[in-house]
Design an enzyme around this catalytic site. Sequence first.
Site, PDB file in Angstrom:
ATOM      1  N   TYR A  58       0.876  -1.226  -0.083  1.00 50.28           N
ATOM      2  CA  TYR A  58      -0.288  -0.150  -0.066  1.00 50.28           C
ATOM      3  C   TYR A  58       0.951   1.318   0.008  1.00 50.28           C
ATOM      4  CZ  TYR A  58      -3.849  -3.092   1.440  1.00 50.28           C
ATOM      5  OH  TYR A  58      -4.799  -4.281   1.295  1.00 50.28           O
ATOM      6  N   SER A 197     -13.230  -4.771   1.707  1.00 48.31           N
ATOM      7  CA  SER A 197     -14.196  -4.204   0.983  1.00 48.31           C
ATOM      8  C   SER A 197     -15.474  -4.365   1.486  1.00 48.31           C
ATOM      9  CB  SER A 197     -13.822  -4.533  -0.524  1.00 48.31           C
ATOM     10  OG  SER A 197     -12.715  -4.205  -0.994  1.00 48.31           O
ATOM     11  N   LEU A 199     -17.632  -2.529   2.328  1.00 51.07           N
ATOM     12  CA  LEU A 199     -18.655  -1.705   1.716  1.00 51.07           C
ATOM     13  C   LEU A 199     -18.760  -1.730   0.368  1.00 51.07           C
ATOM     14  CD1 LEU A 199     -17.933   1.298   4.202  1.00 51.07           C
ATOM     15  CD2 LEU A 199     -19.881  -0.070   4.154  1.00 51.07           C
ATOM     16  N   ALA A 200     -18.024  -2.768  -0.110  1.00 46.55           N
ATOM     17  CA  ALA A 200     -17.787  -2.992  -1.776  1.00 46.55           C
ATOM     18  C   ALA A 200     -17.424  -1.589  -2.276  1.00 46.55           C
ATOM     19  CB  ALA A 200     -19.071  -3.204  -2.399  1.00 46.55           C
ATOM     20  N   GLN A 201     -16.365  -1.175  -1.590  1.00 44.08           N
ATOM     21  CA  GLN A 201     -15.422   0.287  -1.798  1.00 44.08           C
ATOM     22  C   GLN A 201     -16.680   1.469  -1.800  1.00 44.08           C
ATOM     23  OE1 GLN A 201     -13.040  -0.434  -5.347  1.00 44.08           O
ATOM     24  NE2 GLN A 201     -11.504  -1.371  -3.875  1.00 44.08           N
ATOM     25  N   GLY A 202     -17.534   1.513  -1.150  1.00 47.57           N
ATOM     26  CA  GLY A 202     -18.391   2.458  -1.190  1.00 47.57           C
ATOM     27  C   GLY A 202     -19.828   2.374  -1.825  1.00 47.57           C
ATOM     28  N   LEU A 204     -22.046   0.006  -1.290  1.00 50.72           N
ATOM     29  CA  LEU A 204     -22.998  -0.311  -0.376  1.00 50.72           C
ATOM     30  C   LEU A 204     -23.414   1.074   0.523  1.00 50.72           C
ATOM     31  CD1 LEU A 204     -22.064  -3.961   0.470  1.00 50.72           C
ATOM     32  CD2 LEU A 204     -23.889  -3.432  -1.015  1.00 50.72           C
ATOM     33  N   LYS A 207     -24.706   5.834  -1.967  1.00 53.60           N
ATOM     34  CA  LYS A 207     -24.538   7.193  -2.422  1.00 53.60           C
ATOM     35  C   LYS A 207     -24.096   7.481  -3.691  1.00 53.60           C
ATOM     36  CE  LYS A 207     -19.752   7.413  -0.466  1.00 53.60           C
ATOM     37  NZ  LYS A 207     -18.983   7.812   0.394  1.00 53.60           N
TER      38      LYS A 207
END
Length: 326
Positions: A58, A197, A199-202, A204, A207
């Site tokens: 990273y 992940s 939140l499935a990268q946002g 879920l 927004k």
Amino acid sequence: MQYIEVAGVRVSKIGLGCWQFGSREWGYGQAYADDEAIRITNKALDLGINLIDTAEIYGFGQSERIVGRAIASRRDDAFVATKIWPLMPIAPVVVDRGRRSARRLNLDTIDLYQVHQANPFVPDAPTMEGMRQLQRDGVIRHVGVSNYSLDRWKRAEEALGSPVVSNQIEYSLAQRRPDQDLVPFAATNDRLIIAYSPLAQGFLAAKYDVTNQPGGIRLTNPLFLDVNLSRGHDLLNTLRSVATTQGATPAQVALAWVVRRRNVVAIPGASSVDQLVRNADAAELDLTDDEDAQLTAASDRFRPLTGLAAAPAWFRSRLTPPARRP
Ligand SMILES: NC(=O)c1ccc[n+]([C@@H]2O[C@H](COP(=O)([O-])OP(=O)(O)OC[C@H]3O[C@@H](n4cnc5c(N)ncnc54)[C@H](OP(=O)(O)O)[C@@H]3O)[C@@H](O)[C@H]2O)c1
């Protein structure tokens, strides 16, 4: 904060994912890397989050350095997990890379050292020989893997000769494959699933839509294609509806669903302190069995276009501005 104890490891149900720290692909910029990431980590520790997940890859070491700076004065509050990228994972290389990670993290001992993914050409025996040496020398405490199949996880454990305590895998309401074997295996064998992940990268968080899509690394994530944002309506609406009943946000409900599974913890990333606080609060959400079933059923119905089948939609979306798409 809620904690679980699995295979001799005690971790918070919600952890903190640190891929975002100092990594260009998330596009959060220098102020985020210099300041916000430190604030996020400190706030996480304040709220009782102890599982801090990073990796040597990273930001090519930047994320580990940022974590090291953030936890310097409160090492005992953190359970630090990092990962080796398995390029040439033979014993002397593993030992050298483990020591380098510990130096960047400013730690005597890394709590959990994970193999980032299975190397298809090198079996686990030489890697685990290096892991054993690092354990003997006190450089690492526990060994984990990531993105391992169940079969390969078991073989890694045989090669280590002691528990490979965790498997870090993609797991969320938008990625349910681990329900077939990895999640049940961990639940019944005193092993830990670290859901990445979550939140499935946002996706879920409910927004993003066709007119508001994230950039950076997420341009490569098929979930954010128009077709999948549209196929996701039913799942996202179910999240919204449960969120309303619970007085929570869809992202919190998505996290609560993940950590309701036995021996599963989640490590969401955060782009702000505010998000981190809301993610930590998700550990306290008490979904009912009925809400859990509604979410699981909506997830079962969600069939995103992925892999090669998504390629034409991906090219169309990159070549046509949102306003001109059908
Ligand atoms: N082992 C592996 O191969 C692997 C692979 C991927 C990730 N990971 C690890 O897992 C961690 C988490 O995975 P991830 O970062 O891919 O995905 P994620 O945690 O599902 O998504 C993180 C993103 O979601 C958005 N978000 C977070 N909290 C939110 C909230 N409360 N409300 C609304 N939006 C929110 C933020 O982006 P915006 O605000 O910009 O929308 C954030 O950057 C990583 O940091 C990393 O440590 C490991």
